[in-house]
Scaffold this active site. Sequence first.
Site, mmCIF file in Angstrom:
data_model
loop_
_atom_site.group_PDB
_atom_site.id
_atom_site.type_symbol
_atom_site.label_atom_id
_atom_site.label_comp_id
_atom_site.label_asym_id
_atom_site.label_seq_id
_atom_site.Cartn_x
_atom_site.Cartn_y
_atom_site.Cartn_z
ATOM 1 N N ASP A 1 -9.577 -0.708 -2.728
ATOM 2 C CA ASP A 1 -10.876 -0.090 -3.001
ATOM 3 C C ASP A 1 -10.956 0.278 -4.473
ATOM 4 O O ASP A 1 -11.718 1.158 -4.849
ATOM 5 C CB ASP A 1 -11.045 1.171 -2.135
ATOM 6 C CG ASP A 1 -9.885 2.144 -2.315
ATOM 7 O OD1 ASP A 1 -8.888 1.777 -2.979
ATOM 8 O OD2 ASP A 1 -9.955 3.259 -1.797
ATOM 9 N N ASP B 1 0.875 -1.179 0.000
ATOM 10 C CA ASP B 1 0.000 0.000 0.000
ATOM 11 C C ASP B 1 0.913 1.230 0.000
ATOM 12 O O ASP B 1 1.948 1.225 0.664
ATOM 13 C CB ASP B 1 -0.907 0.017 1.262
ATOM 14 C CG ASP B 1 -2.135 0.919 1.103
ATOM 15 O OD1 ASP B 1 -1.976 2.055 0.631
ATOM 16 O OD2 ASP B 1 -3.226 0.493 1.480
ATOM 17 N N SER C 1 -9.715 10.145 9.245
ATOM 18 C CA SER C 1 -10.995 9.504 8.889
ATOM 19 C C SER C 1 -10.847 7.993 8.678
ATOM 20 O O SER C 1 -11.842 7.298 8.514
ATOM 21 C CB SER C 1 -11.580 10.149 7.632
ATOM 22 O OG SER C 1 -10.676 9.983 6.560
ATOM 23 N N ASN C 2 -9.623 7.497 8.643
ATOM 24 C CA ASN C 2 -9.409 6.042 8.514
ATOM 25 C C ASN C 2 -9.629 5.315 9.841
ATOM 26 O O ASN C 2 -9.914 4.124 9.876
ATOM 27 C CB ASN C 2 -7.964 5.725 8.060
ATOM 28 C CG ASN C 2 -7.637 6.202 6.670
ATOM 29 O OD1 ASN C 2 -6.478 6.383 6.347
ATOM 30 N ND2 ASN C 2 -8.636 6.428 5.834
ATOM 31 N N LEU C 3 -9.472 6.034 10.960
ATOM 32 C CA LEU C 3 -9.462 5.355 12.273
ATOM 33 C C LEU C 3 -10.814 4.745 12.623
ATOM 34 O O LEU C 3 -10.896 3.858 13.457
ATOM 35 C CB LEU C 3 -9.045 6.327 13.386
ATOM 36 C CG LEU C 3 -7.671 6.994 13.229
ATOM 37 C CD1 LEU C 3 -7.296 7.717 14.508
ATOM 38 C CD2 LEU C 3 -6.579 6.009 12.864
ATOM 39 N N GLN C 4 -11.876 5.216 11.978
ATOM 40 C CA GLN C 4 -13.229 4.721 12.233
ATOM 41 C C GLN C 4 -13.366 3.245 11.828
ATOM 42 O O GLN C 4 -14.250 2.551 12.279
ATOM 43 C CB GLN C 4 -14.199 5.648 11.474
ATOM 44 C CG GLN C 4 -15.571 5.139 11.174
ATOM 45 C CD GLN C 4 -15.707 4.704 9.716
ATOM 46 O OE1 GLN C 4 -14.707 4.421 9.047
ATOM 47 N NE2 GLN C 4 -16.932 4.668 9.228
ATOM 48 N N ARG C 5 -12.482 2.749 10.959
ATOM 49 C CA ARG C 5 -12.613 1.353 10.526
ATOM 50 C C ARG C 5 -11.287 0.642 10.309
ATOM 51 O O ARG C 5 -11.246 -0.594 10.249
ATOM 52 C CB ARG C 5 -13.442 1.268 9.241
ATOM 53 C CG ARG C 5 -12.770 1.879 8.038
ATOM 54 C CD ARG C 5 -13.720 1.934 6.864
ATOM 55 N NE ARG C 5 -13.063 2.416 5.659
ATOM 56 C CZ ARG C 5 -12.696 3.669 5.433
ATOM 57 N NH1 ARG C 5 -12.912 4.591 6.349
ATOM 58 N NH2 ARG C 5 -12.119 4.009 4.313
ATOM 59 N N CYS D 1 -15.899 4.825 -0.589
ATOM 60 C CA CYS D 1 -16.287 5.061 0.811
ATOM 61 C C CYS D 1 -16.180 6.540 1.153
ATOM 62 O O CYS D 1 -16.962 7.060 1.939
ATOM 63 C CB CYS D 1 -15.384 4.286 1.756
ATOM 64 S SG CYS D 1 -15.602 2.529 1.616
ATOM 65 N N CYS E 1 -16.871 17.848 -6.221
ATOM 66 C CA CYS E 1 -17.453 16.705 -5.492
ATOM 67 C C CYS E 1 -16.461 16.349 -4.380
ATOM 68 O O CYS E 1 -15.688 17.200 -3.947
ATOM 69 C CB CYS E 1 -17.708 15.538 -6.441
ATOM 70 S SG CYS E 1 -16.217 14.897 -7.190
ATOM 71 N N LYS F 1 0.783 3.698 5.911
ATOM 72 C CA LYS F 1 -0.047 2.632 6.483
ATOM 73 C C LYS F 1 0.765 1.355 6.695
ATOM 74 O O LYS F 1 0.614 0.686 7.721
ATOM 75 C CB LYS F 1 -1.219 2.326 5.551
ATOM 76 C CG LYS F 1 -2.284 3.395 5.537
ATOM 77 C CD LYS F 1 -3.445 2.980 4.649
ATOM 78 C CE LYS F 1 -4.554 4.021 4.744
ATOM 79 N NZ LYS F 1 -5.704 3.680 3.886
HETATM 80 N N1 LIG Z 1 -3.083 -0.730 -6.466
HETATM 81 C C1 LIG Z 1 -3.042 -0.696 -5.132
HETATM 82 N N2 LIG Z 1 -1.972 -1.214 -4.491
HETATM 83 C C2 LIG Z 1 -1.889 -1.172 -3.138
HETATM 84 N N3 LIG Z 1 -2.834 -0.630 -2.351
HETATM 85 C C3 LIG Z 1 -3.918 -0.107 -2.951
HETATM 86 C C4 LIG Z 1 -4.080 -0.113 -4.360
HETATM 87 N N4 LIG Z 1 -5.257 0.484 -4.660
HETATM 88 C C5 LIG Z 1 -5.812 0.860 -3.473
HETATM 89 N N5 LIG Z 1 -5.001 0.505 -2.461
HETATM 90 C C6 LIG Z 1 -5.202 0.737 -1.012
HETATM 91 O O1 LIG Z 1 -6.331 0.023 -0.588
HETATM 92 C C7 LIG Z 1 -6.806 0.651 0.604
HETATM 93 C C8 LIG Z 1 -8.329 0.657 0.519
HETATM 94 O O2 LIG Z 1 -8.847 0.902 1.771
HETATM 95 P P1 LIG Z 1 -10.057 1.873 2.113
HETATM 96 O O3 LIG Z 1 -10.946 2.031 0.965
HETATM 97 O O4 LIG Z 1 -10.631 1.394 3.400
HETATM 98 O O5 LIG Z 1 -9.186 3.123 2.440
HETATM 99 P P2 LIG Z 1 -8.946 4.640 2.127
HETATM 100 O O6 LIG Z 1 -8.631 4.848 0.704
HETATM 101 O O7 LIG Z 1 -7.897 4.991 3.140
HETATM 102 O O8 LIG Z 1 -10.298 5.308 2.596
HETATM 103 P P3 LIG Z 1 -11.072 6.616 2.153
HETATM 104 O O9 LIG Z 1 -11.626 6.277 0.782
HETATM 105 O O10 LIG Z 1 -12.124 6.789 3.192
HETATM 106 O O11 LIG Z 1 -10.062 7.729 2.123
HETATM 107 C C9 LIG Z 1 -6.186 2.029 0.691
HETATM 108 O O12 LIG Z 1 -5.268 2.067 1.752
HETATM 109 C C10 LIG Z 1 -5.483 2.187 -0.669
HETATM 110 O O13 LIG Z 1 -4.290 2.942 -0.602
#
Ligand SMILES: Nc1ncnc2c1ncn2[C@@H]1O[C@H](COP(=O)(O)OP(=O)(O)OP(=O)(O)O)[C@@H](O)[C@H]1O
Length: 355
Positions: free
Chosen positions: A128, A60, A67-71, A186, A318, A84
């Site tokens: 995601d 990652d 806002s990540n700490l909620q989950r 999300c 947005c 991370k």
């Molecule tokens: N190609 C990829 N390689 C590695 N990690 C990835 C890739 N695409 C997405 N991710 C990671 O997958 C995770 C998805 O987690 P999640 O959707 O819960 O988190 P977020 O992006 O931190 O949340 P939010 O959308 O609320 O900001 C993220 O940490 C994102 O960086």
Amino acid sequence: MFTTTEKERYSRHTLLGEVGVEGQQKLKKARVLVVGCGGLGCPILQYLAAAGIGELGIIDDDTVALSNLQRQILFKESHVGMYKVEAAQEVLNALNSSIKIQIYYERLSAANALDLFVKYDVIVEGSDSFSTKYLANDAAVLTGKPLVFGSIFKFEGQVSVFNYKNGQTYRCLYPEPVAESDMPTCSEVGVLGILPGIIGMFQANEVIKIILDLGKVLSGKLLIYNSLEASQTLLPFSKNEAIEISELIELDLSCSIHSANEIDYRDFKENKRVYTLIDVRSKPEREASSIGGLHIPLDQLLRNPNQIVEFDTVVFYCASGKRSAKAVDQLQNRFSEKKMYSLKGGIAEALLIED
Ligand SMILES: Nc1ncnc2c1ncn2[C@@H]1O[C@H](COP(=O)(O)OP(=O)(O)OP(=O)(O)O)[C@@H](O)[C@H]1O
């Protein structure tokens, strides 16, 4: 062989006849790669580390946001701003110091996926992003690895195991990728923190079953879990023999959208009076935070574009810039005389600049 401490640590596993010391040895020898260390990745990693998987890889490139700490339950307030993977490594090491945790500060891409996947026995997908899900699926097929898939949307989650013993894959289920701009994330629609926890644990459970050769692995079936109904559906799907994967192609499911005319928040602010600002987010998003302007949710705008007929120069915004780019993309041809921009990085970036 296990040390005395390890015997004690895993005693509740080894007591199970279906696991035993032999099963625990299999877990210790196993190497599992987790793609994405977010809502799904965190619970997956926590349970796999506790279970004594010998080597965990985490990929990652993102940093921890408040806002990540909620989950994203591995992270603490002190981790905000940290990578991370680094924060996860610290927490998982504290949970189980006898396992190896290999971290990769990058995104999974066509350039690194095959080299990475060959080093692991099982791959778990917790990103995601649809392009990452297709990429992970194809890389798993090309390297012959089982891929434990999970995804969530609002109150519903999906789990399956792809390419298990050459079985069904993500492409058998969803042959056609959808544009990512058509699927809100999300950060745009929100998510109850517990849902990724539940789905992540389903995924961790499949990993353990694959390694221990236990029970019925979720291959050729899609588990759909609805958290509001507390209901579960198992949807069987068949293998599409016509699908052939011969090379890795990184899909850019958002490129056509992001090529839209973007404007930086600072540039917008400098000439604010020139532009009509339009928020294309949903009502709950608007109520939660706003940088002003008119409010026309994207679906309403696209259904009735004439609402903007009187404005010459428009800036759409947005949450992250995806839906606003879609607005420009879909409306620019219709109103070729107007100047239309999408606010770069959406309200998230604007609020950071205002801070
Ligand atoms: N190609 C990829 N390689 C590695 N990690 C990835 C890739 N695409 C997405 N991710 C990671 O997958 C995770 C998805 O987690 P999640 O959707 O819960 O988190 P977020 O992006 O931190 O949340 P939010 O959308 O609320 O900001 C993220 O940490 C994102 O960086």
